[in-house]
Design a protein around this motif. Sequence first.
Motif, PDB file in Angstrom:
ATOM      1  N   GLY A 225     -14.950  16.375  -5.476  1.00  0.00           N
ATOM      2  CA  GLY A 225     -15.327  16.603  -6.867  1.00  0.00           C
ATOM      3  C   GLY A 225     -15.316  15.284  -7.616  1.00  0.00           C
ATOM      4  N   ALA A 226     -16.199  15.149  -8.621  1.00  0.00           N
ATOM      5  CA  ALA A 226     -16.336  13.881  -9.328  1.00  0.00           C
ATOM      6  C   ALA A 226     -15.124  13.596 -10.216  1.00  0.00           C
ATOM      7  N   SER A 227     -14.564  14.627 -10.836  1.00  0.00           N
ATOM      8  CA  SER A 227     -13.423  14.409 -11.728  1.00  0.00           C
ATOM      9  C   SER A 227     -12.234  13.862 -10.958  1.00  0.00           C
ATOM     10  N   ARG A 228     -11.989  14.469  -9.797  1.00  0.00           N
ATOM     11  CA  ARG A 228     -10.870  14.007  -8.980  1.00  0.00           C
ATOM     12  C   ARG A 228     -11.066  12.549  -8.570  1.00  0.00           C
ATOM     13  N   LEU A 229     -12.294  12.230  -8.187  1.00  0.00           N
ATOM     14  CA  LEU A 229     -12.582  10.863  -7.767  1.00  0.00           C
ATOM     15  C   LEU A 229     -12.301   9.883  -8.899  1.00  0.00           C
ATOM     16  N   LEU A 230     -12.802  10.198 -10.100  1.00  0.00           N
ATOM     17  CA  LEU A 230     -12.601   9.301 -11.231  1.00  0.00           C
ATOM     18  C   LEU A 230     -11.126   9.167 -11.581  1.00  0.00           C
ATOM     19  N   GLN A 231     -10.417  10.280 -11.539  1.00  0.00           N
ATOM     20  CA  GLN A 231      -8.987  10.253 -11.829  1.00  0.00           C
ATOM     21  C   GLN A 231      -8.273   9.293 -10.870  1.00  0.00           C
ATOM     22  N   ARG A 232      -8.635   9.392  -9.588  1.00  0.00           N
ATOM     23  CA  ARG A 232      -7.956   8.572  -8.592  1.00  0.00           C
ATOM     24  C   ARG A 232      -8.344   7.101  -8.727  1.00  0.00           C
ATOM     25  N   ILE A 233      -9.633   6.855  -8.964  1.00  0.00           N
ATOM     26  CA  ILE A 233     -10.059   5.466  -9.150  1.00  0.00           C
ATOM     27  C   ILE A 233      -9.366   4.868 -10.364  1.00  0.00           C
ATOM     28  N   GLY A 234      -9.176   5.716 -11.377  1.00  0.00           N
ATOM     29  CA  GLY A 234      -8.545   5.246 -12.613  1.00  0.00           C
ATOM     30  C   GLY A 234      -7.110   4.799 -12.424  1.00  0.00           C
ATOM     31  N   ARG A 235      -6.529   5.101 -11.272  1.00  0.00           N
ATOM     32  CA  ARG A 235      -5.150   4.681 -11.021  1.00  0.00           C
ATOM     33  C   ARG A 235      -5.073   3.191 -10.717  1.00  0.00           C
TER      34      ARG A 235
ATOM     35  N   ALA B  33       0.837  -1.200   0.000  1.00  0.00           N
ATOM     36  CA  ALA B  33       0.000   0.000   0.000  1.00  0.00           C
ATOM     37  C   ALA B  33       0.872   1.250   0.000  1.00  0.00           C
ATOM     38  N   VAL B  34       0.338   2.327  -0.582  1.00  0.00           N
ATOM     39  CA  VAL B  34       0.964   3.634  -0.471  1.00  0.00           C
ATOM     40  C   VAL B  34      -0.100   4.625  -0.037  1.00  0.00           C
ATOM     41  N   VAL B  35       0.229   5.437   0.970  1.00  0.00           N
ATOM     42  CA  VAL B  35      -0.644   6.531   1.379  1.00  0.00           C
ATOM     43  C   VAL B  35      -0.144   7.780   0.667  1.00  0.00           C
ATOM     44  N   ALA B  36      -1.002   8.430  -0.112  1.00  0.00           N
ATOM     45  CA  ALA B  36      -0.520   9.527  -0.949  1.00  0.00           C
ATOM     46  C   ALA B  36      -1.511  10.677  -1.026  1.00  0.00           C
ATOM     47  N   THR B  37      -0.979  11.872  -1.282  1.00  0.00           N
ATOM     48  CA  THR B  37      -1.803  13.035  -1.617  1.00  0.00           C
ATOM     49  C   THR B  37      -1.931  13.052  -3.137  1.00  0.00           C
ATOM     50  N   SER B  38      -2.319  14.186  -3.705  1.00  0.00           N
ATOM     51  CA  SER B  38      -2.465  14.230  -5.158  1.00  0.00           C
ATOM     52  C   SER B  38      -1.113  14.123  -5.854  1.00  0.00           C
ATOM     53  N   SER B  39      -0.038  13.940  -5.073  1.00  0.00           N
ATOM     54  CA  SER B  39       1.275  13.716  -5.687  1.00  0.00           C
ATOM     55  C   SER B  39       1.274  12.476  -6.570  1.00  0.00           C
ATOM     56  N   LEU B  40       0.313  11.577  -6.378  1.00  0.00           N
ATOM     57  CA  LEU B  40       0.243  10.394  -7.243  1.00  0.00           C
ATOM     58  C   LEU B  40      -0.982  10.416  -8.160  1.00  0.00           C
ATOM     59  N   ASP B  41      -1.646  11.572  -8.266  1.00  0.00           N
ATOM     60  CA  ASP B  41      -2.801  11.661  -9.165  1.00  0.00           C
ATOM     61  C   ASP B  41      -2.409  11.420 -10.611  1.00  0.00           C
ATOM     62  N   LEU B  42      -1.274  11.980 -10.994  1.00  0.00           N
ATOM     63  CA  LEU B  42      -0.778  11.792 -12.354  1.00  0.00           C
ATOM     64  C   LEU B  42       0.449  10.904 -12.298  1.00  0.00           C
TER      65      LEU B  42
END
Length: 820
Positions: free
Chosen positions: A340-350, A313-322
């Motif tokens: 926000g929905a976009s942020r959620l989808l971006q993160r789930i997409g990881r 596991a990794v605990v991360a901020t938006s430093s791992l969004d991209l």
Amino acid sequence: MDQPIATSLLPPRFAAWFQGRGWQVHDHQLAVLRAVEAGRSVLLIAPTGGGKTLAGFLPSLVELADADPKEKRTGIHTLYISPLKALTVDVARNLETPIAEMGLPIESETRTGDTPQNRRQRQRKHPPHILLTTPESLALLLSYSEAPDYFASLKTVIIDELYAIADTKRGQLLTLGLARLARLAPQCRFLGLSATVAAPERVAQHLNYGARPLDIIRGRDGAQPEIGIMIPDAHVPWSGRMALHAVPAIYEEIKRHKTTLVFVNTRAQAELVFQGLWRLNDDNLAIGLHHGSLAVEQRRKIEAAMARGALRAVVATSSLDLGIDWGDIDLVIQVGAPKGASRLLQRIGRANHRLDEPSRALLVPANRFEVLECKAAIEAALEKDLDEYPPRPYCLDVLAQHILCLACAGSVNPDALYLEVTTAASYASLPREEFDRVFAFVRDGGYALKAYDRWKRLRQMPDGGWRAANMTVVRQYRMNVGTIVESPMLKVRLGRGQALGEVEEWFVQGLLPGDTFMFAGRLLRFEGIREMSVVCSLAKSGEPKVPVYGGGRLPLTTDLAERVRAILEDRRQQRDLPDDVQEWLRLQRWRSVLPTRSRLLIESFPRGNKEFLVAYCFEGRIAHQTLGMLLTRRMERAGLKPLGFVATDYVLATWALGAPTQEQVERLFAEDMLGDDLEEWLEDSSMLRRSFRNVAVIAGLIERRHPGEEKSRRQITFNADLIYDVLRKHEPDHILLHATRQDAAWNLADVQRLGDFLKRVQGRIDVRRLDRVTPLAVPVLVTLGSTEVGNEAMDALLEEAAADLIEEATSGEPGQEAML
DNA sequence: GACCTGCTGCGGTATG
């Protein structure tokens, strides 16, 4: 051997390679290839895991497959631009595989700030076919005198993660660079890669140069994600934000899955959750931590371990969004509401980059309001209802930097440059007059600064064009390239005495002299800012007017706020909420009422010896903060003796000695609040001064770095303040002051939201006079007792402090329902 | 505003 139809449309060498890997070429990869071959520009929208990057490079690889390795080149063929250095390195590595396995005669190299000197030199003389770089490094490349040669033969530009930079100053600098490339290489095609966005057409505009046709190509959507809400022990705290109650449950999920990515919203939260997990870690699971305050080497180590599959596991901020795609993540946990929905989808997409398998995600609400918000976010994500933001107006400081860039490369003709600049979508509406004023500023600083030699940065050439005046100017430009300006910390001082500590600049921006706040365990009165210090005096006892919150919260998006209101209004939607939350809402209906979508609910009640006013606005914390500043000023004038306010994403609460009548409330919330009051507040606060500093740095008026030294932030601020005062006095319509006001207006974007809100609620305000605090008001009042949130005991303390409030809100007779 | 993100080139001297 049978060949799949689609793959057979590739050149034989490529078809064989795909087959050898057991891959089928995707439709969108083929579509991009065809479009680019036909000379079209392309915006490719596809989820991660769909071979997006390969799709971007495929046309170049095919074109270059027959390149003559001995051919003498002066320029590059394909330019790849990503917002992250780390991504250029990763993509370069991924490119090696097809190039090596097909034996293609293609050289590809990265060029970033990490590239060693000698390699940069060599690249200038012997360019590779494919160059991978960042927006800042592109600007530097464009500032070289050999840039026309270097880019003359350019065929394709690939811009990765286009959506992430489209509406930032960084993106605007990039698009000005693209406009330049389009002029140097008219044959060049632009290929943008993007995640799913709300307004693809708008993102595509940034690829639109000359008369070249542009296609938007969409990859197939992945499987619908499975998103759940985690409610450990069926209990949800009343308030708090850290969600530490859920750490044991999170640990169990990590144990149950192969690799888990745990996203949090702040660095402080990352630290706390990480520590919490580590304390429970009897199984010695490899758990990592990743955020922006950690040393770069530390972060690279975690990323590498992740790539190896060595972490659970990794605990991360938006430093791992991209960034780099890791194939093996089978669970994403979002701690705290995603906002926000976009942020959620971006993160789930990881997670889980196999398109046909659903990504799995769990949301962990930290308190009862966040349960509503998580529910709203999941709905929005599943409906692919993404957040839409207004386009950012052109930034003149960025334009100034770009003009200087080109003047470093060669002679610049203003007429031609104006035409070129306006081909960039962000600058399409730039009036010639404003362009000329920016140009004049770059030339000699403008009217008030003309007298100083150091701002005479251009000189006229025999051909009539303008060029960097000397090598010092060129070096100054190159050392200060880019639009990212670090935001400083300010020291908090008692009078002229020693510093009590440091606070982030943004917190001080909204303060007015006389405002009180808690810091380092003391109640302080804000006196003003001197250079880099917040000068304070000790305040008399009492409660702080503006509480300090360690690490902030993301403002709730308009769309999610609307959905939360809908849930509150519709009982059927409440049925699948956790029992805790249903009970909370039931108690609220019994004691008072629930807010509705079409009206503004305001509760008024006494507590202690103060009168509280709680407004359920749901406009996000930033808008509420501004509203609070303005509202308390008005209450002051109405003789209500306001003592302070607190803003959350959902409500604004004020407390005062007097309680307003219904009529007074209507007047307090009148639409004209955003007029003179706001202007006055803007002038009084240090907002404009701070904005000016950023603008001045980007426009090159102030140096950040100088040969042999890094300017201290103190020096930068000092210089900026000095020049700001001079300009305000002697040239109030200086182009940089104009840019500063535009910047401030953009940064106060929530003012627009506030305006819409005030308009909407005129004549629709329900004031409820109650004899005590209501259940819905408990979470916000709980946070009042605490002044320094951020340490780990705080959530527990909050819960404890809540006990008597909860008791008060939930016991006894139903509240007085009399309307005022 | 949370959270991120990036970043000389030259002319000189010393060394292999």
